[in-house]
Design a protein around this motif. Structure first.
Motif, mmCIF file in Angstrom:
data_model
loop_
_atom_site.group_PDB
_atom_site.id
_atom_site.type_symbol
_atom_site.label_atom_id
_atom_site.label_comp_id
_atom_site.label_asym_id
_atom_site.label_seq_id
_atom_site.Cartn_x
_atom_site.Cartn_y
_atom_site.Cartn_z
ATOM 1 N N LEU A 1 -8.773 0.066 5.092
ATOM 2 C CA LEU A 1 -7.705 -0.847 4.685
ATOM 3 C C LEU A 1 -6.463 -0.129 4.163
ATOM 4 O O LEU A 1 -5.341 -0.574 4.436
ATOM 5 N N PRO A 2 -6.601 0.973 3.403
ATOM 6 C CA PRO A 2 -5.387 1.668 2.960
ATOM 7 C C PRO A 2 -4.513 2.144 4.125
ATOM 8 O O PRO A 2 -3.282 2.106 4.041
ATOM 9 N N LEU A 3 -5.141 2.586 5.214
ATOM 10 C CA LEU A 3 -4.362 3.005 6.383
ATOM 11 C C LEU A 3 -3.654 1.813 7.004
ATOM 12 O O LEU A 3 -2.485 1.909 7.417
ATOM 13 N N VAL A 4 -4.340 0.669 7.044
ATOM 14 C CA VAL A 4 -3.715 -0.561 7.561
ATOM 15 C C VAL A 4 -2.491 -0.905 6.716
ATOM 16 O O VAL A 4 -1.417 -1.225 7.245
ATOM 17 N N ASN A 5 -2.642 -0.835 5.395
ATOM 18 C CA ASN A 5 -1.520 -1.144 4.516
ATOM 19 C C ASN A 5 -0.378 -0.150 4.664
ATOM 20 O O ASN A 5 0.799 -0.502 4.547
ATOM 21 N N THR A 6 -0.715 1.108 4.909
ATOM 22 C CA THR A 6 0.327 2.117 5.139
ATOM 23 C C THR A 6 1.140 1.777 6.381
ATOM 24 O O THR A 6 2.379 1.831 6.373
ATOM 25 N N LEU A 7 0.462 1.392 7.435
ATOM 26 C CA LEU A 7 1.155 1.010 8.676
ATOM 27 C C LEU A 7 2.000 -0.243 8.467
ATOM 28 O O LEU A 7 3.115 -0.353 9.004
ATOM 29 N N LEU A 8 1.491 -1.177 7.654
ATOM 30 C CA LEU A 8 2.250 -2.398 7.375
ATOM 31 C C LEU A 8 3.551 -2.080 6.658
ATOM 32 O O LEU A 8 4.629 -2.574 7.023
ATOM 33 N N TRP B 1 4.298 4.222 -1.921
ATOM 34 C CA TRP B 1 2.994 3.969 -1.307
ATOM 35 C C TRP B 1 2.503 5.185 -0.523
ATOM 36 O O TRP B 1 1.306 5.488 -0.514
ATOM 37 N N LEU B 2 3.413 5.882 0.152
ATOM 38 C CA LEU B 2 3.000 7.073 0.884
ATOM 39 C C LEU B 2 2.395 8.099 -0.070
ATOM 40 O O LEU B 2 1.388 8.750 0.247
ATOM 41 N N GLY B 3 2.999 8.241 -1.264
ATOM 42 C CA GLY B 3 2.438 9.140 -2.268
ATOM 43 C C GLY B 3 1.063 8.679 -2.714
ATOM 44 O O GLY B 3 0.139 9.486 -2.868
ATOM 45 N N PHE C 1 -1.045 6.799 -1.010
ATOM 46 C CA PHE C 1 -1.986 6.934 0.109
ATOM 47 C C PHE C 1 -2.504 8.373 0.200
ATOM 48 O O PHE C 1 -3.701 8.606 0.414
ATOM 49 N N ILE C 2 -1.608 9.326 -0.001
ATOM 50 C CA ILE C 2 -2.007 10.731 0.127
ATOM 51 C C ILE C 2 -2.819 11.200 -1.076
ATOM 52 O O ILE C 2 -3.908 11.759 -0.918
ATOM 53 N N PHE C 3 -2.319 10.957 -2.287
ATOM 54 C CA PHE C 3 -2.923 11.570 -3.474
ATOM 55 C C PHE C 3 -4.016 10.735 -4.121
ATOM 56 O O PHE C 3 -4.814 11.278 -4.895
ATOM 57 N N VAL C 4 -4.072 9.440 -3.830
ATOM 58 C CA VAL C 4 -5.133 8.593 -4.398
ATOM 59 C C VAL C 4 -6.256 8.371 -3.411
ATOM 60 O O VAL C 4 -7.442 8.455 -3.765
#
Length: 286
Positions: free
Chosen positions: A152-159, A276-278, A280-283
């Motif tokens: 889901l986090p990847l889905v949210n990143t794409l959104l 959010w990109l930060g 997604f990467i660090f969390v």
């Protein structure tokens, strides 16, 4: 009132209204975290006051802008104000990222016996291993599972990345005076933000019910929900701002040369994307 070539805003009631709303929200949040039954009610009441303030203040500024009360000097001050506001938001999240990095890179290794923490580990937390993610010495936060970054986090990143594209397309449509395309791209941006929030709420429910990952799950759980939760709040605020701007676009506000209200919201939305990109990467990933 007008003073020389500069517009001096009249005394406004909205700052104190917003301060009261935020104060009530914080009281509610503190009581909610301490499992007091009044917490959610105070939090909801404070949120309602803040939202009322936002719509009321927006409406007042819009009326003044459309009445032609602002000039280029005011436009410059608005831009400077928005830049400093976003800078303050950067510092806000920097503090939370700093807490995450400090806990992960220093505090947890010390508790595990590295460096100057050898005595602490030997006498207070023997057997504790400095492995991230952790729920603390003696598993005080209880056992939990983490959320994979490639779900889901990847889905949210794409959104959110897509929403950054759609709001940019809306900006280009405004510059070309293409009102229909402008509104369509704005609606698409709002929908992407709403879907993001829905996915995040679903993820939270899954974390609490199925993974045992809660605010009480040690330092990992607290930093996880602190960072992602405040980001979700910023997305919510951004979605409200986008909605107001979209309504204004539908009413014929803004021109290709005079549209800072639109630009300010676009800046804020891009800031939300970058944060959010930060996250997604660090969390989720690292």
């Amino acid at each position: 009132m007008a003073q020389g070539n500069y517009y001096v805003p009249h005394t406004a009631k909205w700052p104190i209204v917003g301060s009261i709303g935020l104060f009530i929200m914080m009281i509610g949040a503190a009581n909610w975290l301490n499992e007091a039954s009044s917490g959610p009610w105070f939090f909801a009441a404070g949120a309602a006051v803040v939202i009322t303030m936002m719509f009321g203040w927006f409406a007042e500024v819009i009326r003044e802008s459309e009445a032609g009360m602002y000039n280029s000097a005011v436009d410059t001050s608005f831009r400077q104000g928005m830049i400093w506001f976003i800078f303050s938001e950067v510092m806000f999240f920097a503090a939370f990222f700093g807490a995450l990095f400090y806990a992960r890179m220093f505090a947890v290794p010390w508790l595990g016996g590295e460096g100057t923490g050898a005595m602490t580990n030997q006498f207070l937390y023997p057997g504790f291993e400095a492995v991230w993610p952790t729920n603390g010495p003696a598993e005080m936060g209880g056992s939990f599972q983490t959320i994979s970054g490639f779900g889901l986090p990847l889905v949210n990143t794409l959104l959110l990345l897509t929403s950054g594209v759609t709001i940019t397309m809306a900006h280009w449509a405004l510059k070309r005076s293409q009102r229909g395309a402008l509104i369509a791209w704005m609606i698409a941006t709002i929908l992407l933000g709403v879907v993001f929030l829905y996915v995040q709420m679903y993820e939270y429910a899954h974390a609490y019910k199925d993974l045992g990952l809660t605010l009480g799950s040690g330092i990992y759980g607290s930093t996880f929900f602190m960072l992602t939760g405040f980001h979700g709040l910023h997305v919510t605020v951004g979605a409200i701002m986008l909605t107001v701007i979209t309504v204004r676009c539908a009413m014929g506000h803004f021109t290709k040369k005079n549209h800072f209200g639109f630009e300010a919201v676009a800046w804020y939305w891009h800031f939300v994307d970058v944060v959010w990109l930060g996250l997604f990467i660090f969390v989720y990933i690292v």
